[in-house]
Design a protein around this motif. Structure first.
Motif, PDB file in Angstrom:
ATOM      1  N   SER A 140      19.221  50.273  28.126  1.00 16.41           N
ATOM      2  CA  SER A 140      19.388  48.926  27.548  1.00 16.41           C
ATOM      3  C   SER A 140      18.264  47.989  27.973  1.00 16.41           C
ATOM      4  CB  SER A 140      20.746  48.343  27.976  1.00 16.41           C
ATOM      5  OG  SER A 140      21.813  49.153  27.545  1.00 16.41           O
ATOM      6  N   GLU A 141      17.112  48.551  28.270  1.00 11.05           N
ATOM      7  CA  GLU A 141      16.015  47.754  28.800  1.00 11.05           C
ATOM      8  C   GLU A 141      15.630  46.593  27.880  1.00 11.05           C
ATOM      9  OE1 GLU A 141      11.469  48.429  30.561  1.00 11.05           O
ATOM     10  OE2 GLU A 141      12.484  50.025  29.454  1.00 11.05           O
ATOM     11  N   GLU A 142      15.537  46.845  26.585  1.00 10.34           N
ATOM     12  CA  GLU A 142      15.144  45.784  25.662  1.00 10.34           C
ATOM     13  C   GLU A 142      16.186  44.680  25.606  1.00 10.34           C
ATOM     14  OE1 GLU A 142      12.300  45.239  24.163  1.00 10.34           O
ATOM     15  OE2 GLU A 142      11.506  46.994  25.186  1.00 10.34           O
ATOM     16  N   ALA A 143      17.458  45.063  25.583  1.00 10.81           N
ATOM     17  CA  ALA A 143      18.537  44.063  25.553  1.00 10.81           C
ATOM     18  C   ALA A 143      18.529  43.238  26.836  1.00 10.81           C
ATOM     19  CB  ALA A 143      19.890  44.747  25.365  1.00 10.81           C
ATOM     20  N   HIS A 144      18.276  43.885  27.962  1.00  7.78           N
ATOM     21  CA  HIS A 144      18.217  43.173  29.239  1.00  7.78           C
ATOM     22  C   HIS A 144      17.050  42.182  29.251  1.00  7.78           C
ATOM     23  CE1 HIS A 144      20.538  46.537  31.593  1.00  7.78           C
ATOM     24  NE2 HIS A 144      21.228  46.003  30.612  1.00  7.78           N
ATOM     25  N   ARG A 145      15.917  42.628  28.739  1.00  4.31           N
ATOM     26  CA  ARG A 145      14.738  41.750  28.712  1.00  4.31           C
ATOM     27  C   ARG A 145      14.992  40.539  27.824  1.00  4.31           C
ATOM     28  NH1 ARG A 145      11.187  45.291  27.186  1.00  4.31           N
ATOM     29  NH2 ARG A 145      10.548  45.893  29.280  1.00  4.31           N
ATOM     30  N   GLN A 146      15.658  40.766  26.694  1.00  5.46           N
ATOM     31  CA  GLN A 146      15.947  39.662  25.780  1.00  5.46           C
ATOM     32  C   GLN A 146      16.936  38.685  26.407  1.00  5.46           C
ATOM     33  OE1 GLN A 146      14.400  39.059  22.722  1.00  5.46           O
ATOM     34  NE2 GLN A 146      15.423  37.089  23.113  1.00  5.46           N
ATOM     35  N   TYR A 147      17.915  39.223  27.135  1.00  5.35           N
ATOM     36  CA  TYR A 147      18.894  38.366  27.810  1.00  5.35           C
ATOM     37  C   TYR A 147      18.193  37.424  28.783  1.00  5.35           C
ATOM     38  CZ  TYR A 147      22.883  37.040  30.762  1.00  5.35           C
ATOM     39  OH  TYR A 147      23.832  36.331  31.471  1.00  5.35           O
ATOM     40  N   ALA A 149      15.018  36.588  28.737  1.00  5.54           N
ATOM     41  CA  ALA A 149      14.144  35.681  27.993  1.00  5.54           C
ATOM     42  C   ALA A 149      14.933  34.506  27.433  1.00  5.54           C
ATOM     43  CB  ALA A 149      13.437  36.433  26.871  1.00  5.54           C
ATOM     44  N   ASP A 150      16.143  34.770  26.965  1.00  4.24           N
ATOM     45  CA  ASP A 150      16.991  33.708  26.421  1.00  4.24           C
ATOM     46  C   ASP A 150      17.406  32.720  27.511  1.00  4.24           C
ATOM     47  OD1 ASP A 150      16.801  34.857  23.927  1.00  4.24           O
ATOM     48  OD2 ASP A 150      18.741  35.877  24.045  1.00  4.24           O
ATOM     49  N   TYR A 159      18.260  41.200  35.684  1.00  2.00           N
ATOM     50  CA  TYR A 159      19.323  41.161  34.678  1.00  2.00           C
ATOM     51  C   TYR A 159      20.707  41.102  35.302  1.00  2.00           C
ATOM     52  CZ  TYR A 159      22.638  42.674  31.156  1.00  2.00           C
ATOM     53  OH  TYR A 159      23.736  42.747  30.335  1.00  2.00           O
TER      54      TYR A 159
END
Length: 216
Positions: A140-147, A149-150, A159
């Protein structure tokens, strides 16, 4: 610290419930994996400690918790050296934090509650370090990065540290409306807070399974 300031604004009964919720975030990881048989720890006793911690505050529930804690401490685990893998390390730290909670039953106060809450925060920081230091990409690396970033400047580290802080903040913000005489399992708001912590715990389980699979 902001966390201590938030705790100080709560009634003693709600401070104690804040500690219970910190424990509850590690309930799923504690119970999702089998305990090492050589530890001699009865998993049902561990599960009962979580349940009794969430019971209404009172001498009866405190005595029951202390009895279960005393039974737990007779296990061979407490008389031997262990060489835990990553998952077992989290289990051992959670057991230690359950014992710390037992100590605050006889010595309530913000400092004692903070010890339980900080232990949970240290574990998620450690988990972040393991994920970031892995040779493998987290599923879930991309989802974690987006979280993160938000969150931008509101992020509290990695994360899992940031997710943990968000759950903790939501819990502390809602504790003030709980009835003093009820346990967390006895009101709809209390059960919602436990479910919030349980959901976070399930996310921890998934990552711990990934760590074990990738060789940590």
């Amino acid at each position: 610290m902001v966390r201590i300031e938030r705790l100080a604004d709560l009634k003693p009964v709600h401070q104690r419930q804040a500690a219970v919720l910190a424990l509850w975030r590690w309930r799923a990881p504690m119970l999702a994996f089998e305990l090492d048989a050589e530890w001699g720890v009865d998993q049902s006793v561990v599960e009962s400690l979580f349940r009794m911690a969430a019971s209404p505050v009172g001498e009866q529930s405190d005595r029951a918790y202390r009895r279960a804690m005393a039974e737990l401490c007779t296990a061979p685990l407490f008389m031997s050296e262990v060489d835990p893998d990553t998952v077992q390390l989290f289990q051992l730290e959670t057991i230690s934090n359950l014992l710390t909670f037992g100590e605050l039953l006889g010595k309530p106060g913000v400092d004692e509650v903070e010890r339980v809450i900080e232990a949970s925060a240290r574990l998620v920081n450690y988990l972040d370090g393991l994920v970031e230091g892995s040779f493998y990409s987290h599923p879930s690396e991309e989802a974690h990065r987006q979280y993160l970033a938000d969150l931008a400047e509101r992020a509290s580290g990695g994360y899992f540290a940031s997710r943990h802080f968000a759950v903790e903040t939501a819990c502390h913000g809602a504790l003030g409306v709980l009835p003093d005489s009820a346990g967390l399992l006895d009101s709809s708001t209390g059960r919602e807070l436990l479910a919030l912590c349980e959901d976070f715990g399930e996310e921890l389980v998934t990552t711990m399974q990934w760590l074990r699979m990738t060789g940590h």
